[in-house]
Motif scaffolding. Structure first.
Motif, PDB file in Angstrom:
ATOM      1  N   GLU A  29       0.725  -1.481  -0.105  1.00  0.00           N
ATOM      2  CA  GLU A  29      -0.037   0.142  -0.093  1.00  0.00           C
ATOM      3  C   GLU A  29       0.818   1.157   0.235  1.00  0.00           C
ATOM      4  O   GLU A  29       0.414   2.433  -0.623  1.00  0.00           O
ATOM      5  CB  GLU A  29      -0.874  -0.078   1.135  1.00  0.00           C
ATOM      6  N   GLU A  30       2.009   1.244   0.662  1.00  0.00           N
ATOM      7  CA  GLU A  30       2.997   2.179   0.767  1.00  0.00           C
ATOM      8  C   GLU A  30       3.376   2.842  -0.517  1.00  0.00           C
ATOM      9  O   GLU A  30       3.524   4.147  -0.887  1.00  0.00           O
ATOM     10  CB  GLU A  30       4.089   2.359   1.463  1.00  0.00           C
ATOM     11  N   THR A  33      -0.053   4.817  -5.834  1.00  0.00           N
ATOM     12  CA  THR A  33      -0.098   6.190  -5.807  1.00  0.00           C
ATOM     13  C   THR A  33      -1.466   6.508  -6.317  1.00  0.00           C
ATOM     14  O   THR A  33      -1.721   7.784  -6.751  1.00  0.00           O
ATOM     15  CB  THR A  33       0.912   7.083  -6.713  1.00  0.00           C
ATOM     16  N   SER A  51     -10.567   6.555  -4.065  1.00  0.00           N
ATOM     17  CA  SER A  51      -9.586   7.563  -3.334  1.00  0.00           C
ATOM     18  C   SER A  51     -10.069   9.121  -3.173  1.00  0.00           C
ATOM     19  O   SER A  51     -11.221   9.329  -3.654  1.00  0.00           O
ATOM     20  CB  SER A  51      -8.168   7.657  -4.445  1.00  0.00           C
ATOM     21  N   LYS A  53      -8.587  13.335  -2.678  1.00  0.00           N
ATOM     22  CA  LYS A  53      -7.383  14.229  -3.106  1.00  0.00           C
ATOM     23  C   LYS A  53      -7.423  14.863  -1.666  1.00  0.00           C
ATOM     24  O   LYS A  53      -8.119  15.387  -0.924  1.00  0.00           O
ATOM     25  CB  LYS A  53      -7.674  15.350  -3.738  1.00  0.00           C
ATOM     26  N   GLU A  54      -6.065  15.173  -1.137  1.00  0.00           N
ATOM     27  CA  GLU A  54      -5.451  15.749  -0.052  1.00  0.00           C
ATOM     28  C   GLU A  54      -4.666  16.864  -0.153  1.00  0.00           C
ATOM     29  O   GLU A  54      -3.674  16.714  -1.184  1.00  0.00           O
ATOM     30  CB  GLU A  54      -5.117  14.743   0.967  1.00  0.00           C
ATOM     31  N   SER A  67      -1.299  19.030  -3.921  1.00  0.00           N
ATOM     32  CA  SER A  67      -2.464  17.894  -3.698  1.00  0.00           C
ATOM     33  C   SER A  67      -2.014  16.517  -4.206  1.00  0.00           C
ATOM     34  O   SER A  67      -1.007  16.175  -5.127  1.00  0.00           O
ATOM     35  CB  SER A  67      -3.787  18.146  -4.293  1.00  0.00           C
ATOM     36  N   ARG A  68      -2.315  15.694  -3.194  1.00  0.00           N
ATOM     37  CA  ARG A  68      -2.091  14.409  -3.725  1.00  0.00           C
ATOM     38  C   ARG A  68      -3.268  13.168  -3.401  1.00  0.00           C
ATOM     39  O   ARG A  68      -4.153  13.484  -2.459  1.00  0.00           O
ATOM     40  CB  ARG A  68      -0.896  13.533  -2.802  1.00  0.00           C
ATOM     41  N   ASN A  69      -3.146  12.184  -4.077  1.00  0.00           N
ATOM     42  CA  ASN A  69      -4.400  11.160  -4.196  1.00  0.00           C
ATOM     43  C   ASN A  69      -4.305  10.223  -2.458  1.00  0.00           C
ATOM     44  O   ASN A  69      -3.054   9.797  -2.588  1.00  0.00           O
ATOM     45  CB  ASN A  69      -4.507  10.385  -5.134  1.00  0.00           C
ATOM     46  N   VAL A  70      -5.086  10.046  -2.309  1.00  0.00           N
ATOM     47  CA  VAL A  70      -5.206   9.063  -0.934  1.00  0.00           C
ATOM     48  C   VAL A  70      -5.830   7.838  -1.120  1.00  0.00           C
ATOM     49  O   VAL A  70      -7.080   8.110  -1.682  1.00  0.00           O
ATOM     50  CB  VAL A  70      -5.561   9.870   0.486  1.00  0.00           C
ATOM     51  N   ASP A  72      -8.617   4.946  -0.645  1.00  0.00           N
ATOM     52  CA  ASP A  72      -9.521   4.875   0.362  1.00  0.00           C
ATOM     53  C   ASP A  72      -9.864   3.271   0.389  1.00  0.00           C
ATOM     54  O   ASP A  72     -10.295   2.729   1.263  1.00  0.00           O
ATOM     55  CB  ASP A  72     -10.860   5.575   0.046  1.00  0.00           C
TER      56      ASP A  72
END
Length: 193
Positions: A29-30, A33, A51, A53-54, A67-70, A72
């Protein structure tokens, strides 16, 4: 034909699996992207990704926010999966791996959709990659990493030597100042006597 048949004593004795067995897909998971390449390239459309955006604060003052995708949700429906391995091949960040795990049968077909927690657990069953051939050239990535590490080590050693020299010089100056103070105090005593 003249040999006796050998009965596999399978659940009591686990089978000897080849190192590149295609069992299930493990998720690291790490490294994910949320680029969605695996889901888009899957011919069965059995990968489900959600996912959001954060916003990440700037790394340096005066910089702009990023901004990056997280991730979910990451799920694979193994009832649909045909184990072609396209998702593993197209992943540019090495987030998906083949695991030799094969005991994941369920009583209900709907339970064959495994979420990211289960996929993460299977990641720990992924065998280590085979060792490189002793006669092969060193990969360019390793050479570049080693060169960078050597430069950093040399810079750290030079900084440590410079700091030691500065400390020694400061100690010598302090010792010289102490001797000069003692000599001045001795001369004052002689003048006073």
């Amino acid at each position: 034909m003249t040999r006796r048949s050998v009965t596999a004593q399978y659940p009591d004795v686990q089978p000897e699996l080849p190192p590149r067995t295609r069992g299930v897909i493990g998720l690291f998971e790490e490294n994910c992207t949320v680029c969605m390449l695996c889901a888009r390239e899957c011919p069965d459309w059995c990968i489900y990704i959600d996912s959001h955006k954060e916003t990440v604060p700037p790394a340096a003052p005066g910089g702009r926010e990023r901004s990056r995708n997280v991730l979910d949700r990451f799920a694979i429906d193994f009832a649909l999966c045909m184990y072609c391995g396209i998702c593993i091949e197209v992943c540019p960040f090495d987030a998906l791996f083949w695991s030799p795990e094969f005991e994941y049968a369920e009583e209900d077909i709907h339970d064959l959709t495994h979420e990211r927690d289960k996929l993460r657990d299977w990641m720990w069953t992924v065998p280590a990659p085979p060792a490189l051939d002793a006669a092969a050239e060193e990969p360019k990535e390793l050479g570049a990493a080693r060169k960078t590490a050597d430069k950093l080590a040399a810079a750290e050693q030079q900084a440590a030597e410079q700091q030691a020299a500065e400390q020694q010089q400061a100690a010598e100056q302090q010792q010289a100042a102490e001797q000069a103070r003692q000599q001045a105090a001795g001369e004052q005593r002689e003048d006073g006597a």
